[in-house]
Design an enzyme around this catalytic site. Sequence first.
Site, short mmCIF file in Angstrom:
data_model
loop_
_atom_site.label_atom_id
_atom_site.label_comp_id
_atom_site.label_asym_id
_atom_site.label_seq_id
_atom_site.Cartn_x
_atom_site.Cartn_y
_atom_site.Cartn_z
N LYS A 9 -4.52 5.67 8.55
CA LYS A 9 -5.36 5.79 7.25
C LYS A 9 -6.45 6.86 8.06
O LYS A 9 -7.33 6.35 8.77
CB LYS A 9 -6.08 4.18 7.06
CG LYS A 9 -6.69 4.38 5.59
CD LYS A 9 -7.13 2.77 5.36
CE LYS A 9 -7.69 2.66 4.05
NZ LYS A 9 -8.84 3.70 3.71
N ARG A 61 0.74 -1.14 -0.02
CA ARG A 61 -0.09 -0.05 -0.21
C ARG A 61 0.90 1.22 0.08
O ARG A 61 1.63 1.66 0.90
CB ARG A 61 -0.85 -0.11 1.17
CG ARG A 61 -1.89 1.28 1.18
CD ARG A 61 -2.83 1.06 2.26
NE ARG A 61 -3.74 2.29 2.57
CZ ARG A 61 -3.47 3.53 2.90
NH1 ARG A 61 -2.26 3.68 3.60
NH2 ARG A 61 -4.37 4.48 2.85
N SER A 104 -12.71 -4.22 1.86
CA SER A 104 -12.83 -3.67 3.00
C SER A 104 -14.49 -3.32 3.57
O SER A 104 -15.35 -2.76 2.50
CB SER A 104 -12.24 -2.30 3.08
OG SER A 104 -10.99 -2.47 2.94
#
Length: 212
Positions: free
Chosen positions: A139, A41, A110
């Site tokens: 995040k 990521r 998610s």
Amino acid sequence: MARSFDLSLYLVTDPRLTAERGLEETVAAAVRGGVTLVQLRDPHAHGRALVEQARALRALLAPHGIPLLVNDRVDVALAAQADGVHVGQDDMSPQDARALLGPDRIIGLSVGSPQEFAASDLTGVDYLGTGPIKATGTKADAGAAIGAEGIAAMRALTTLPIVAIGGVDGACVPDVIRAGANGIAVVSALCGADDPQAAARALRDKVEAARR
């Protein structure tokens, strides 16, 4: 059918936290400690740089049989021959990702609440990432913390594998595993650790102990 995978200890990379030690060095150390799956990521990397990172990680992980997933970017996963992708609620749909990736790669989605679950078409999804378990600084759009109770609520809705993510640390591992999570996903707990290998071993031990 997607290849087999193990959600026990799922590492999500963070370029800020791995900058000093290096991405590959951090991941290699965490793998030695017991990581079972890795997600690349890096929301700020351009396509070419992300492909190069993915190829390097795939070369590192493949001899250990550990899958590499790419966050959001199906094109990067294809170019780097990664093992799959993880997508969020606002990314490409799992159905479109499956159409591009074919039947053999892994697709995670998610899903942070029963409401998101109800609104999601899970066709082609192999596992769910559910959280945040606690408040997290890695995040910004992670949403409100759901705790182990949120994992239990999701487990009551699905038989899909679930990985708990968002602010996960050693203290909450027993609760989320007993609530029905198949594993834990961590970012700073490994990427920001002084010793990623030791940190991974400690977390993996807690997962195994909670299962017993």
